[in-house]
Motif scaffolding. Structure first.
Motif, PDB file in Angstrom:
ATOM      1  N   VAL A 108       0.780  -2.225   8.554  1.00 43.79           N
ATOM      2  CA  VAL A 108       0.672  -2.745   6.935  1.00 43.79           C
ATOM      3  C   VAL A 108       0.398  -4.116   7.423  1.00 43.79           C
ATOM      4  O   VAL A 108      -0.561  -4.860   6.674  1.00 43.79           O
ATOM      5  CB  VAL A 108       1.953  -2.570   6.461  1.00 43.79           C
ATOM      6  N   LYS A 109       0.736  -4.863   8.645  1.00 41.58           N
ATOM      7  CA  LYS A 109       0.312  -6.035   8.984  1.00 41.58           C
ATOM      8  C   LYS A 109      -1.031  -6.441   9.131  1.00 41.58           C
ATOM      9  O   LYS A 109      -1.665  -7.277   8.593  1.00 41.58           O
ATOM     10  CB  LYS A 109       1.341  -6.603  10.161  1.00 41.58           C
ATOM     11  N   LYS A 110      -1.560  -5.224   9.957  1.00 41.49           N
ATOM     12  CA  LYS A 110      -2.956  -5.268  10.206  1.00 41.49           C
ATOM     13  C   LYS A 110      -3.659  -5.218   9.059  1.00 41.49           C
ATOM     14  O   LYS A 110      -4.676  -5.781   8.900  1.00 41.49           O
ATOM     15  CB  LYS A 110      -3.448  -4.281  11.164  1.00 41.49           C
ATOM     16  N   GLN A 111      -3.258  -4.379   8.034  1.00 37.90           N
ATOM     17  CA  GLN A 111      -4.134  -3.954   6.932  1.00 37.90           C
ATOM     18  C   GLN A 111      -4.035  -5.225   5.898  1.00 37.90           C
ATOM     19  O   GLN A 111      -4.738  -5.438   5.071  1.00 37.90           O
ATOM     20  CB  GLN A 111      -3.574  -2.684   6.071  1.00 37.90           C
ATOM     21  N   ARG A 112      -2.960  -6.010   5.990  1.00 34.40           N
ATOM     22  CA  ARG A 112      -2.943  -6.940   5.070  1.00 34.40           C
ATOM     23  C   ARG A 112      -4.049  -7.996   5.568  1.00 34.40           C
ATOM     24  O   ARG A 112      -4.499  -9.014   4.974  1.00 34.40           O
ATOM     25  CB  ARG A 112      -1.442  -7.994   5.010  1.00 34.40           C
ATOM     26  N   VAL A 113      -4.061  -8.383   7.027  1.00 34.32           N
ATOM     27  CA  VAL A 113      -4.867  -9.207   7.668  1.00 34.32           C
ATOM     28  C   VAL A 113      -6.202  -9.023   7.173  1.00 34.32           C
ATOM     29  O   VAL A 113      -7.360  -9.745   6.668  1.00 34.32           O
ATOM     30  CB  VAL A 113      -4.649  -9.484   9.103  1.00 34.32           C
ATOM     31  N   MET A 114      -6.634  -7.618   7.273  1.00 30.52           N
ATOM     32  CA  MET A 114      -7.870  -7.189   6.781  1.00 30.52           C
ATOM     33  C   MET A 114      -8.277  -7.456   5.479  1.00 30.52           C
ATOM     34  O   MET A 114      -9.409  -8.017   4.936  1.00 30.52           O
ATOM     35  CB  MET A 114      -8.180  -5.900   6.980  1.00 30.52           C
ATOM     36  N   GLY A 115      -7.445  -7.270   4.635  1.00 30.94           N
ATOM     37  CA  GLY A 115      -7.520  -7.467   3.329  1.00 30.94           C
ATOM     38  C   GLY A 115      -7.739  -8.907   2.854  1.00 30.94           C
ATOM     39  O   GLY A 115      -8.636  -9.080   1.941  1.00 30.94           O
ATOM     40  N   LEU A 116      -6.847  -9.602   3.589  1.00 29.88           N
ATOM     41  CA  LEU A 116      -6.814 -11.075   2.998  1.00 29.88           C
ATOM     42  C   LEU A 116      -8.243 -11.604   3.450  1.00 29.88           C
ATOM     43  O   LEU A 116      -8.493 -12.737   3.041  1.00 29.88           O
ATOM     44  CB  LEU A 116      -5.532 -11.862   3.363  1.00 29.88           C
ATOM     45  N   LYS A 117      -9.037 -11.169   4.261  1.00 29.12           N
ATOM     46  CA  LYS A 117     -10.103 -11.738   5.095  1.00 29.12           C
ATOM     47  C   LYS A 117     -11.279 -11.926   3.999  1.00 29.12           C
ATOM     48  O   LYS A 117     -11.561 -12.986   3.575  1.00 29.12           O
ATOM     49  CB  LYS A 117     -10.598 -10.967   6.209  1.00 29.12           C
ATOM     50  N   GLN A 118     -11.330 -10.697   3.457  1.00 33.23           N
ATOM     51  CA  GLN A 118     -12.662 -10.706   2.514  1.00 33.23           C
ATOM     52  C   GLN A 118     -12.379  -9.937   1.390  1.00 33.23           C
ATOM     53  O   GLN A 118     -13.162  -9.528   0.435  1.00 33.23           O
ATOM     54  CB  GLN A 118     -13.752  -9.771   3.386  1.00 33.23           C
ATOM     55  N   GLY A 119     -11.273  -9.500   0.910  1.00 31.37           N
ATOM     56  CA  GLY A 119     -10.892  -8.488  -0.090  1.00 31.37           C
ATOM     57  C   GLY A 119     -11.294  -7.076   0.327  1.00 31.37           C
ATOM     58  O   GLY A 119     -11.736  -6.777   1.466  1.00 31.37           O
ATOM     59  N   GLY A 120     -11.567  -6.180  -0.501  1.00 32.90           N
ATOM     60  CA  GLY A 120     -11.973  -4.782  -0.172  1.00 32.90           C
ATOM     61  C   GLY A 120     -11.411  -3.894  -1.022  1.00 32.90           C
ATOM     62  O   GLY A 120     -10.436  -3.949  -1.623  1.00 32.90           O
ATOM     63  N   VAL A 121     -11.916  -2.561  -0.979  1.00 31.80           N
ATOM     64  CA  VAL A 121     -11.610  -1.489  -1.571  1.00 31.80           C
ATOM     65  C   VAL A 121     -10.665  -0.525  -0.367  1.00 31.80           C
ATOM     66  O   VAL A 121     -11.430  -0.299   0.673  1.00 31.80           O
ATOM     67  CB  VAL A 121     -12.748  -0.570  -1.894  1.00 31.80           C
ATOM     68  N   MET A 122      -9.231  -0.762  -0.678  1.00 32.68           N
ATOM     69  CA  MET A 122      -8.612   0.031   0.491  1.00 32.68           C
ATOM     70  C   MET A 122      -7.947   1.189  -0.192  1.00 32.68           C
ATOM     71  O   MET A 122      -7.313   1.182  -1.079  1.00 32.68           O
ATOM     72  CB  MET A 122      -7.790  -1.272   0.702  1.00 32.68           C
ATOM     73  N   GLU A 123      -8.004   2.105   0.714  1.00 30.05           N
ATOM     74  CA  GLU A 123      -7.446   3.563   0.186  1.00 30.05           C
ATOM     75  C   GLU A 123      -6.340   3.904   1.492  1.00 30.05           C
ATOM     76  O   GLU A 123      -6.437   3.625   2.528  1.00 30.05           O
ATOM     77  CB  GLU A 123      -8.610   4.537   0.251  1.00 30.05           C
ATOM     78  N   GLY A 124      -5.576   4.680   0.910  1.00 27.92           N
ATOM     79  CA  GLY A 124      -4.474   5.109   1.511  1.00 27.92           C
ATOM     80  C   GLY A 124      -3.495   5.972   0.946  1.00 27.92           C
ATOM     81  O   GLY A 124      -3.784   6.695  -0.017  1.00 27.92           O
ATOM     82  N   ARG A 125      -1.974   5.578   1.024  1.00 27.24           N
ATOM     83  CA  ARG A 125      -0.910   6.375   0.504  1.00 27.24           C
ATOM     84  C   ARG A 125       0.033   5.427  -0.053  1.00 27.24           C
ATOM     85  O   ARG A 125       0.677   5.526  -0.931  1.00 27.24           O
ATOM     86  CB  ARG A 125      -0.202   7.361   1.457  1.00 27.24           C
TER      87      ARG A 125
END
Ligand code: DC
Length: 239
Positions: free
Chosen positions: A120-137
């Motif tokens: 989750v920590k890694k995913q937040r870093v990725m998302g906060l960088k440029q935004g994005g369409v994020m898929e998962g559960r």
């Protein structure tokens, strides 16, 4: 930062839709399931038993997981037809993380609370960088609970199994439809009943039954919904 969260069970159309949506909106596509798969792959490669939580956790923390975009050059010399590649410590593992054996084992990793916290920590870093369409559960419930757009996909199990069956056959796997359905139902059970971050729609998610929708129709619905929301609600942290 514009985050569009898409959650749902296996075969509900999340990945194909998220990819197509990201392409249309020119946003990064972030496949969080691939991240749990990468940790599973590394554990299998290093021969770490799924009971050795300490070493698994170390892998989760140390693995450098990256998404890169491959461009193919079309006949007129233009760059198009984008494909996303998954890298573990600078190695292309795009194919290696999709084997049936790995798919069978990934739940060991996805159920560990400390590994989830790291992902989750890694995913937040990725998302906060440029935004994005994020898929998962758990994107709308845990990773980005303040995402301005949340979708929860579902579809009849038989249909989800049929979609997965076609994908596997196209990839050269020798499987039967009945076996794929059994596997899908088993994965539903593990995803829905696990103690940590079980699969469920966020309270404010738009629930979409994709059983009778094509990918393009699903993307159109999402874009129509996004367009209907007031501008000030569109970005994370602006409400
Ligand atoms: O979407 P997928 O099949 O690639 O996901 C792989 C596994 O990871 C699956 O068992 C569900 C789990 N997962 C999760 O627990 N949380 C996420 N955000 C994404 C996937």
């Amino acid at each position: 930062m514009l985050i569009i969260a898409i959650d749902g069970p296996a075969g509900s159309g999340k990945s194909s839709t998220a990819k197509a949506l990201a392409k249309r909106l020119k946003l990064p596509y972030i496949d969080t399931g691939a991240m749990y798969r990468v940790v599973t792959l590394k554990a299998m490669q290093d021969g770490i038993p799924f009971t050795d939580k300490k070493r698994l956790m170390k892998i989760a923390r140390k693995s450098r997981i990256e998404f890169r975009t491959a461009y193919r050059t079309a006949s007129r010399g233009e760059r198009d037809a984008v494909r996303q590649l998954v890298y573990l410590d600078s190695q292309d593992v795009t194919e290696a993380i999709r084997t049936p054996e790995l798919t069978k084992n990934v739940f060991h990793i996805a159920q560990e609370p400390l590994i989830r916290r790291e992902m989750v920590k890694k995913q937040r870093v990725m998302g906060l960088k440029q935004g994005g369409v994020m898929e998962g559960r758990d994107i709308g419930t845990v990773v980005f609970p303040d995402a301005p757009f949340k979708f929860y996909f579902d579809a009849q199990p038989k249909l989800r199994a049929l979609r997965r069956y076609r994908e596997l056959r196209a990839a050269g796997e020798q499987v039967t439809q009945a076996k794929v359905l059994r596997d899908i139902l088993k994965r539903d059970r593990t995803d829905l009943t696990r103690k940590n971050s079980p699969l469920k729609p966020a309270k404010d998610a738009v629930v979409l039954d994709t059983s009778s929708l094509t990918i393009d129709q699903t993307v159109d619905r999402i874009i129509a919904h996004i367009g209907a929301k007031p501008l000030r609600d569109r970005r994370l942290g602006t409400e």
